[in-house]
Design a protein around this motif. Structure first.
Motif, PDB file in Angstrom:
ATOM      1  N   TRP A  19      45.209  53.112 -19.435  1.00  0.00           N
ATOM      2  CA  TRP A  19      44.417  54.032 -18.600  1.00  0.00           C
ATOM      3  C   TRP A  19      42.962  53.545 -18.549  1.00  0.00           C
ATOM      4  CZ3 TRP A  19      45.607  57.190 -14.977  1.00  0.00           C
ATOM      5  CH2 TRP A  19      44.648  58.088 -14.489  1.00  0.00           C
ATOM      6  N   LEU A  27      43.664  51.879  -0.732  1.00  0.00           N
ATOM      7  CA  LEU A  27      44.377  52.627  -1.765  1.00  0.00           C
ATOM      8  C   LEU A  27      45.723  52.012  -2.126  1.00  0.00           C
ATOM      9  CD1 LEU A  27      43.605  56.263  -0.654  1.00  0.00           C
ATOM     10  CD2 LEU A  27      43.049  55.253  -2.865  1.00  0.00           C
ATOM     11  N   ILE A  55      51.644  56.826 -13.873  1.00  0.00           N
ATOM     12  CA  ILE A  55      50.974  57.575 -12.812  1.00  0.00           C
ATOM     13  C   ILE A  55      51.653  57.313 -11.456  1.00  0.00           C
ATOM     14  CG2 ILE A  55      49.099  55.973 -12.152  1.00  0.00           C
ATOM     15  CD1 ILE A  55      48.122  59.345 -13.283  1.00  0.00           C
ATOM     16  N   GLN A  96      49.009  70.914   0.365  1.00  0.00           N
ATOM     17  CA  GLN A  96      48.536  69.558   0.666  1.00  0.00           C
ATOM     18  C   GLN A  96      47.882  68.899  -0.537  1.00  0.00           C
ATOM     19  OE1 GLN A  96      48.466  67.852   3.663  1.00  0.00           O
ATOM     20  NE2 GLN A  96      48.224  69.279   5.334  1.00  0.00           N
ATOM     21  N   GLU A 122      47.955  64.398 -10.732  1.00  0.00           N
ATOM     22  CA  GLU A 122      48.118  63.818  -9.395  1.00  0.00           C
ATOM     23  C   GLU A 122      48.494  62.352  -9.582  1.00  0.00           C
ATOM     24  OE1 GLU A 122      47.305  65.582  -6.319  1.00  0.00           O
ATOM     25  OE2 GLU A 122      48.464  63.898  -5.558  1.00  0.00           O
ATOM     26  N   LYS A 123      49.570  61.934  -8.925  1.00  0.00           N
ATOM     27  CA  LYS A 123      50.046  60.561  -9.134  1.00  0.00           C
ATOM     28  C   LYS A 123      49.809  59.704  -7.900  1.00  0.00           C
ATOM     29  CE  LYS A 123      53.348  61.817 -12.573  1.00  0.00           C
ATOM     30  NZ  LYS A 123      54.735  61.908 -12.951  1.00  0.00           N
ATOM     31  N   LYS A 124      50.146  58.436  -8.036  1.00  0.00           N
ATOM     32  CA  LYS A 124      49.971  57.528  -6.895  1.00  0.00           C
ATOM     33  C   LYS A 124      51.261  57.526  -6.081  1.00  0.00           C
ATOM     34  CE  LYS A 124      48.440  52.984  -5.558  1.00  0.00           C
ATOM     35  NZ  LYS A 124      49.480  52.132  -5.022  1.00  0.00           N
ATOM     36  N   PRO A 125      51.192  58.028  -4.826  1.00  0.00           N
ATOM     37  CA  PRO A 125      52.431  58.087  -4.027  1.00  0.00           C
ATOM     38  C   PRO A 125      52.912  56.698  -3.632  1.00  0.00           C
ATOM     39  CG  PRO A 125      50.549  59.082  -2.850  1.00  0.00           C
ATOM     40  CD  PRO A 125      50.017  58.503  -4.116  1.00  0.00           C
ATOM     41  N   ASN A 140      47.214  60.351  10.157  1.00  0.00           N
ATOM     42  CA  ASN A 140      46.110  60.174   9.228  1.00  0.00           C
ATOM     43  C   ASN A 140      46.193  58.882   8.434  1.00  0.00           C
ATOM     44  OD1 ASN A 140      48.288  61.328   7.957  1.00  0.00           O
ATOM     45  ND2 ASN A 140      47.076  62.267   6.368  1.00  0.00           N
ATOM     46  N   ILE A 171      37.738  59.879  -1.182  1.00  0.00           N
ATOM     47  CA  ILE A 171      38.600  59.546  -0.048  1.00  0.00           C
ATOM     48  C   ILE A 171      38.149  60.267   1.209  1.00  0.00           C
ATOM     49  CG2 ILE A 171      40.974  59.721   0.871  1.00  0.00           C
ATOM     50  CD1 ILE A 171      41.241  59.496  -2.541  1.00  0.00           C
ATOM     51  N   GLN A 178      39.285  61.076   4.936  1.00  0.00           N
ATOM     52  CA  GLN A 178      40.501  61.052   5.754  1.00  0.00           C
ATOM     53  C   GLN A 178      40.131  60.705   7.189  1.00  0.00           C
ATOM     54  OE1 GLN A 178      43.906  63.514   4.884  1.00  0.00           O
ATOM     55  NE2 GLN A 178      42.514  65.003   3.988  1.00  0.00           N
ATOM     56  N   ILE A 218      38.759  62.588  -6.526  1.00  0.00           N
ATOM     57  CA  ILE A 218      39.644  62.851  -7.674  1.00  0.00           C
ATOM     58  C   ILE A 218      38.770  63.318  -8.847  1.00  0.00           C
ATOM     59  CG2 ILE A 218      41.396  61.874  -9.223  1.00  0.00           C
ATOM     60  CD1 ILE A 218      42.328  61.653  -6.329  1.00  0.00           C
ATOM     61  N   LEU A 255      39.535  62.203 -13.786  1.00  0.00           N
ATOM     62  CA  LEU A 255      40.013  60.831 -14.018  1.00  0.00           C
ATOM     63  C   LEU A 255      39.716  60.378 -15.443  1.00  0.00           C
ATOM     64  CD1 LEU A 255      39.223  58.282 -11.155  1.00  0.00           C
ATOM     65  CD2 LEU A 255      41.426  58.922 -12.139  1.00  0.00           C
ATOM     66  N   PRO A 261      44.139  63.563 -13.565  1.00  0.00           N
ATOM     67  CA  PRO A 261      43.573  63.601 -12.213  1.00  0.00           C
ATOM     68  C   PRO A 261      44.070  64.751 -11.348  1.00  0.00           C
ATOM     69  CG  PRO A 261      45.143  61.776 -12.448  1.00  0.00           C
ATOM     70  CD  PRO A 261      45.007  62.407 -13.799  1.00  0.00           C
TER      71      PRO A 261
HETATM   72  C1  HC3 Z   1      44.497  60.089  -2.098  1.00  0.00           C
HETATM   73  C2  HC3 Z   1      45.988  60.135  -2.320  1.00  0.00           C
HETATM   74  C3  HC3 Z   1      46.703  59.521  -1.117  1.00  0.00           C
HETATM   75  C4  HC3 Z   1      46.470  60.344   0.155  1.00  0.00           C
HETATM   76  C5  HC3 Z   1      46.905  61.810   0.005  1.00  0.00           C
HETATM   77  C6  HC3 Z   1      46.650  62.671   1.305  1.00  0.00           C
HETATM   78  C7  HC3 Z   1      45.217  62.530   1.778  1.00  0.00           C
HETATM   79  C8  HC3 Z   1      47.627  62.176   2.401  1.00  0.00           C
HETATM   80  C9  HC3 Z   1      47.700  63.081   3.614  1.00  0.00           C
HETATM   81  C10 HC3 Z   1      48.092  64.495   3.206  1.00  0.00           C
HETATM   82  O1  HC3 Z   1      48.167  65.324   4.344  1.00  0.00           O
HETATM   83  C11 HC3 Z   1      47.079  65.033   2.209  1.00  0.00           C
HETATM   84  C12 HC3 Z   1      46.933  64.113   1.040  1.00  0.00           C
HETATM   85  C13 HC3 Z   1      47.028  64.613  -0.207  1.00  0.00           C
HETATM   86  C14 HC3 Z   1      46.856  63.831  -1.430  1.00  0.00           C
HETATM   87  C15 HC3 Z   1      46.236  62.444  -1.213  1.00  0.00           C
HETATM   88  C16 HC3 Z   1      46.527  61.561  -2.444  1.00  0.00           C
HETATM   89  C17 HC3 Z   1      46.003  62.016  -3.784  1.00  0.00           C
HETATM   90  C18 HC3 Z   1      46.003  60.766  -4.658  1.00  0.00           C
HETATM   91  C19 HC3 Z   1      46.356  59.603  -3.732  1.00  0.00           C
HETATM   92  C20 HC3 Z   1      45.741  58.283  -4.217  1.00  0.00           C
HETATM   93  C21 HC3 Z   1      46.246  57.092  -3.422  1.00  0.00           C
HETATM   94  C22 HC3 Z   1      46.145  58.019  -5.679  1.00  0.00           C
HETATM   95  C23 HC3 Z   1      44.952  57.793  -6.591  1.00  0.00           C
HETATM   96  C24 HC3 Z   1      45.369  57.409  -7.971  1.00  0.00           C
HETATM   97  C25 HC3 Z   1      45.466  58.498  -9.034  1.00  0.00           C
HETATM   98  C26 HC3 Z   1      45.004  57.951 -10.327  1.00  0.00           C
HETATM   99  C27 HC3 Z   1      44.730  59.755  -8.750  1.00  0.00           C
HETATM  100  O2  HC3 Z   1      46.808  58.862  -9.184  1.00  0.00           O
END
Ligand code: HC3
Length: 415
Positions: free
Chosen positions: A17, A31, A40, A87, A98-101, A152, A164, A166, A194, A197, A202
């Protein structure tokens, strides 16, 4: 089951971490290139996040029943505010995890529907651009005809934390009782950063302002704030609704926490006043999205395409995560190279980039909310609009045979 946060873990995890924190201090704003530590990683792709726009279909459809334009604009503002919790906080509300999608591949789809008291509401989400990454969505409530479309992308920077911005916008079209023209709402997207962290927990906080403006002449401005050192509450906002161009003539004001409850009052905000209460909102139970079983999904549908990666994430089998992710990434790279060699581009299944004409919604309402006429197309790979003809064609297509589905999965996903 959620995995433990780094603060709940020991040794190597704490060290990785720390290494992650060091690495984000110098990352380049993309990102998808952020290398997050294994614990994560989320097994949900960003195409699936479009669902969050409509987890209360009855609130989404409600403006179509309101003949008064100002009250309709208030119902739209209310719906927008009720989407924020899903959201931005649904993945990490209690623990800050909150994780990394998953980073969607070009052409990735996420399809579903809600069936509830509001009737059928359909969702189509598609990854319309990979470089830069952009997701487009279309949600329609069939009985009322209310529909939302938008796209988006995100631009990230690092200053004390991950910030971030948008890019993109949404357009809500609401049929008006006994009128020939619908009411159209242009919606901008809030910035976020975020929090937590440094503590390895997060979660998202929204900041700045966002807007909703209507073709019938009403605008809502929403100001976001969080918990400061001395005062303030997490996830707070205040919003005002006014006739476009007359910000001081506040018709309604709304305040509260977007994760909890909020109050709508008529007129401008008054210090400590309980007067003019129009409505108090407390979160409702969510309506569940229905998604086809994996074997009935199109091979490009998100949950089917990422199923091996998701299973490996769930098991904590990081070697398999890496192998399965690379298969998709490599197949996609090869497909792009092939398209280039053959002088063609990937055909989006449901959306088309408007390059030929001026977009009427952005031309009319964009200046009110500070959106450029080109919809930031240069940063989202295009100004994306839902294409009814493509959607109709996709609807009429017979389901793929097993043989064709596996051919497609091999060619596009390396599976
Ligand atoms: C910033 C984000 C990716 C984008 C996500 C968005 C903006 C996408 C559109 C949706 O309508 C709303 C939304 C919600 C959450 C946003 C994500 C939150 C975390 C993620 C980052 C890529 C990850 C950052 C890494 C860590 C350590 C926080 O997990």
């Amino acid at each position: 089951m959620e995995s433990a946060t780094p603060t709940q873990q020991t040794g190597g995890v704490g060290a990785s971490w720390a290494a992650f924190l060091k690495s984000i201090a110098s990352f380049n704003g993309d990102l998808s290139s952020l290398t997050a530590p294994p614990f994560i990683l989320s097994s949900t792709s960003l195409t699936e996040f479009s669902t969050y726009w409509c987890e209360h279909p009855s609130v989404f459809a409600a403006p179509a029943k309101e003949p008064d334009a100002a009250k309709r604009a208030l119902l739209v503002l209310k719906w927008f505010l009720t989407t924020l919790k899903q959201q931005y906080a649904s993945r990490s509300e209690q623990y800050g995890n909150e994780k990394k999608p998953l980073n969607p591949f070009l052409g990735e789809l996420f399809l579903g529907k809600w069936e509830d008291t509001a009737g059928t509401t359909e969702l189509i989400s598609e990854q319309v651009s990979h470089h830069p990454p952009a997701t487009a969505y279309h949600i329609t409530n069939i009985p009322s005809g209310v529909r939302l479309e938008g796209y988006n992308a995100q631009k990230a920077s690092f200053s004390k934390t991950i910030n971030i911005k948008q890019i993109g916008h949404a357009v809500l079209t609401v049929p008006v009782p006994s009128a020939t023209e619908p009411d159209t709402f242009l919606i901008t997207l809030p910035s976020l950063h975020i929090e937590g962290l440094i503590f390895g927990s997060p979660y998202i906080e929204l900041d700045g302002s966002s807007f909703i403006t209507s073709s019938t002449g009403f605008t809502a401005k929403i100001d976001y704030s969080g918990k400061g050192w001395l005062s303030g509450k997490k996830n707070s906002f205040t919003a005002v609704l006014y006739p476009t161009g007359r910000e001081k003539d506040v018709l309604f004001n709304v305040s509260g926490q977007w994760t909890k409850s909020f109050e709508i009052h008529s007129g401008p905000a008054k210090y400590n006043s309980k007067d003019n209460l129009v409505e108090e909102w407390d979160p409702l139970p969510l309506s569940e999205l229905i998604v086809a079983p994996l074997e009935q999904q199109h091979p490009l549908e998100s949950r089917r395409a990422w199923s091996k990666v998701a299973a490996a994430i769930a098991k904590g089998d990081l070697d398999t995560v890496s192998v399965e992710k690379s298969k998709i990434e490599n197949a996609q790279r090869e497909m792009r190279a092939k398209e280039k060699a053959e002088g063609r581009t990937w055909q989006r299944r449901y959306f088309t980039a408007r390059s030929d004409a001026t977009d009427p919604v952005l031309a009319k309402l964009g200046p009110v909310v500070g959106l450029p006429e080109n919809g930031d197309a240069d940063k989202t790979g295009g100004l994306w609009r839902f294409d009814d003809a493509k959607s109709e064609a996709a609807r009429k297509e017979p389901p793929l045979s097993e043989e064709d589905a596996s051919k497609l999965a091999k060619e596009l996903l390396g599976q």
